[in-house]
Every structure is written in C-alpha cells, then in structure tokens.
Design a protein around this motif. Structure first.
Motif, PDB file in Angstrom:
ATOM      1  N   ASP A  58      40.203  44.962  76.895  1.00 32.19           N
ATOM      2  CA  ASP A  58      39.740  43.969  77.702  1.00 32.19           C
ATOM      3  C   ASP A  58      38.861  43.897  76.103  1.00 32.19           C
ATOM      4  OD1 ASP A  58      39.048  41.664  78.042  1.00 32.19           O
ATOM      5  OD2 ASP A  58      38.892  42.513  80.801  1.00 32.19           O
ATOM      6  N   GLY A  59      38.836  42.735  75.749  1.00 30.61           N
ATOM      7  CA  GLY A  59      37.654  42.331  74.584  1.00 30.61           C
ATOM      8  C   GLY A  59      37.524  42.400  73.363  1.00 30.61           C
ATOM      9  N   HIS A  63      34.655  39.427  73.368  1.00 34.00           N
ATOM     10  CA  HIS A  63      34.036  39.895  73.864  1.00 34.00           C
ATOM     11  C   HIS A  63      33.852  40.883  73.502  1.00 34.00           C
ATOM     12  CE1 HIS A  63      35.908  40.914  77.850  1.00 34.00           C
ATOM     13  NE2 HIS A  63      36.649  39.960  77.595  1.00 34.00           N
ATOM     14  N   HIS A  79      44.665  39.643  72.933  1.00 36.54           N
ATOM     15  CA  HIS A  79      43.810  39.639  74.592  1.00 36.54           C
ATOM     16  C   HIS A  79      44.954  41.112  75.341  1.00 36.54           C
ATOM     17  CE1 HIS A  79      41.778  40.236  77.802  1.00 36.54           C
ATOM     18  NE2 HIS A  79      40.506  39.492  77.176  1.00 36.54           N
TER      19      HIS A  79
HETATM   20 ZN   LIG Z   1      38.486  40.092  77.946  1.00 39.16          ZN
END
Ligand SMILES: [Zn+2]
Length: 411
Positions: free
Chosen positions: A91-92, A80, A190
C-alpha cells in the motif's frame, strides 16, 4: 522498453524491511523515525537513478527527470511511503517505486518524454496526525492551516510538532502549493484493497473514480418513561420515531443509483434498558458515491423527511468529502498500455481514498490497480503476487509511452 522486474521487486522487498517487525507487519507512521528512514532511503534511490531530488515545504520527497521541454508541463507519478500501524508493504510503496522504476528505464534508454516527470512520496497519506492525504492536498492548496495544529487524541503529536522534529518549518507550508496548470497529469499505481480483481481473475483495474464520503449524526429527543405504566398513545419513543429512516435510507440510495451505498452503522438509545421507553436515539448515516449530486440528493431527502416527521430531530454534519471522476484520456492510455503489456484490464471505482483524490479536481488524474490477495490491506497479511506487481509497473511504463506517442515524443 523493458522494465527491470528483478530490480523493482528487490526495491519493494528492501523498503519492506524498514519498520518491519516479525508477525506485526510494517509500522511507518508519518514522520516517525521509521518513516524518516524510508524517506531517506527513497531519496537515496532517486539520486542514484539520476533524478534531481528536493523536499518541499510539506515534506513531500520529489524526484524530477526533465523531459524534452524542461519549461513544459510535468507528469507526476506519486503515492506514499507512510503506513498505518501494522500495515503491509505494498500500500503506497508500489506507487512511488513504480514511478522510480519507470524513470530509471527512461534514463537508461535515453528516452525524453514530452513532459518532465516527477516521482513523489507524499507526506502523511494515512492521516497519522490529523486528516489523510496531507502532502498531496498541501500541493494542491486544499489543506487547511489548522490541520497542522490539530491532534487526533490528547498527547498525540500535531503535524507542526512532527514537522519541527524532522527539520521542516510548519509556518512555510504554503510554499508547497503549486499551480495545477503546470501539471500534464497525475498517475498512481496502487493495490486494489478489495477482492474484485482476484475474484474475476483480471490483472489490472483502471480506476474510474474515487468515492466521496458524507457522514452525519442524527439525534432524536423523546421522553424516557416507564415501559409498563405509560399507555401507547401517550408515549414519546425516540427509537420508534427514528425507526422508519432505517428502512427508507437504503431505499432512497438504491433509487438514486446502483453505485451509491448508504449505511446506518451505529444506533444508540438511552437510557437503554428493557423496561424504559427510549428517551433519546442517536444514529449515524454514511453515504458513499463518486457522484456528489447523488449524495446531496439523498442527504436532502433525509433532511426533509426528518423535518416533516420528527420535530425534535437534529442532524449534524460530521463531514462531506466529495468523490472524483478520473480522466478519460489517461484511462484510455492505461487500457492501451495494458493491451501492449499483454494483460487484461477492467474499469472499476475505488472505494478507498488516495493521493490521486487530491489531484483529480484540478489535474487530469488516473490510477492503476493491481490485485490484493483476499482483498486484504492495512494488515500484515496484505499481499500481491510478484507477477501482478511486475504487470502493474509494465502497464505504467506503457501508459507513459502511449501518451507520449500521442502527444509528440521526441527522442
Ligand atoms: Zn495507499
């Protein structure tokens, strides 16, 4: 096949400028202007690379590269681009950009995998609107329609509001659903968001499973009374009635498995004064484990104990979300991909939720973790060394190639 580490790192930096503010990290809440800019940016990058790009009914941005058999199965590399308020740039983003880099390398080397490859940016993983991992759950058919209209607090936009704002039709959400049997697998790189890899000096974590979470609130009714004039024998002290659970619950969890954790994180008594016997005690119970059976057993033990010992106790379920085990075959190919990339790997569980969790019950799923400095995430201080980032995408590439080899690659 060599990945272009300079290009990959430049992508991470460029994406990291969207929604960035000095000293405040990155804020790209799902479907806000900043997130839309990131979505448009990645769509442009995917098109530039030669992928067929479409946006599905849940707003997921999907870049597709056909394999040797376009009618065959599809491998997904996803994650994401939305963030929490004042989040970090890894993160993502890593999950989406590692997939993009792998796709570009396959195109440049003119290698056709035995399956199609889809790089996906899933909508609202962080749960800005209601619940997290919305886009990936919509694709697997496990998002409830009501989630579109719920809000976290009064005045906040619902997903339906935000969908309309960016030109998506919330009534068509079911069209995002796909048959799990069309997928060969799901892979996600990740940041670890914990300190294990850094502490142990290991480059790559191979995720064995993602923990589930069960949460409860327990209310115990007693009788508030004068702390000086009420003899011990005639008290109805709600806190004293509840107290044995505070010691028993951790023991039940420990007896059940090494991996399970149980926490009573919030206890309130009322009226809450030094000279009044607690008339009411409310406490929370949270259980986490990959194994749903372990959690169900401890929950039932708690329920039974309350029934047997406190007549007035009322146990309410906040929610029960099961954990998932990841796929052994894909895990073994990540291990092989790590060896081929010349980096050390270790098997470990994930204590945080990810889009991978939405796929895992239906599609063979695996995750690659790279170290988080100081174990910090959801913070402007989130950091992963460039060397570790490059290791991660290399391992992703070698994982794909190793699996392709095992399943009859044609080039
Ligand atoms: Zn994440």
């Amino acid at each position: 096949m060599k990945i272009d580490s300079v290009r990959f790192l430049a992508d991470i930096d460029e994406l990291g400028t969207i929604g960035y503010r000095e000293g405040q990290g990155i804020t790209r809440l799902a479907l806000t202007d900043e997130d839309v800019r990131a979505r448009d940016w990645v769509q442009g990058r995917m098109e530039e690379a030669g992928l067929d790009v479409r946006v599905d009914a849940a707003g997921n941005v999907i870049g597709r590269l056909e394999g040797a058999d376009p009618a065959g199965k599809t491998m997904v590399i996803g994650s994401h681009l939305d963030t929490v308020p004042q989040g970090g740039k890894y993160d993502g983003s890593l999950g989406v950009l590692s997939g993009l880099e792998c796709a570009r390398n396959l195109i440049e080397a003119d290698v056709k995998l035995p399956w199609n490859l889809e790089i996906i940016n899933f909508t609202d993983e962080e749960g800005h609107h209601f619940a997290g991992t919305f886009g990936s759950r919509a694709m697997m058919g496990s998002a409830a329609r009501e989630e579109l209209y719920g809000v976290k607090e009064t005045g906040a936009p619902s997903l339906a509001d935000s969908f309309q704002r960016v030109g998506l039709d919330p009534t068509r959400i079911d069209e995002a659903r796909r048959d799990p049997s069309e997928f060969r697998g799901y892979l996600e790189m990740h940041v670890e968001q914990g300190g294990t890899l850094e502490e142990r000096g290991i480059d790559i974590g191979i995720v064995t499973g993602i923990v589930g979470i069960y949460r409860y609130v327990i209310e115990v009714e007693g009788q508030a009374n004068h702390a000086g004039t009420t003899p011990m024998a005639s008290r109805k002290d709600a806190l004293v009635a509840a107290a044995p659970v505070f010691g028993l619950l951790p023991e039940w969890a420990r007896a059940r498995s090494d991996e399970m954790v149980a926490t009573i994180g919030d206890v309130t008594v009322s009226p809450g004064a030094m000279n009044i016997i607690p008339g009411h005690c409310r406490f929370t119970v949270e259980l986490r484990s990959i194994d749903a059976e372990d959690m169900a057993r401890v929950r039932d033990r708690l329920d039974t104990w309350l029934d047997d010992n406190i007549r007035s106790a009322l146990m309410k379920t906040v929610y029960e979300k099961d954990g998932v085990y990841l796929d052994d075959v894909l895990m073994s190919h990540i291990a092989r991909g790590s060896r081929r990339s010349g980096v050390e790997s270790v098997a470990m569980p994930s204590g945080a939720g990810h889009d991978a969790q939405s796929f895992a019950p239906y599609v063979p799923t695996a995750m690659i973790f790279v170290p988080s400095r100081g174990g910090i995430s959801h913070s402007p201080d989130e950091y992963t060394d460039p060397e570790h980032l490059v290791n991660g995408v290399r391992v992703m590439m070698h994982t794909l190639l190793s699996l392709a080899e095992a399943e009859g690659q044609e080039d």
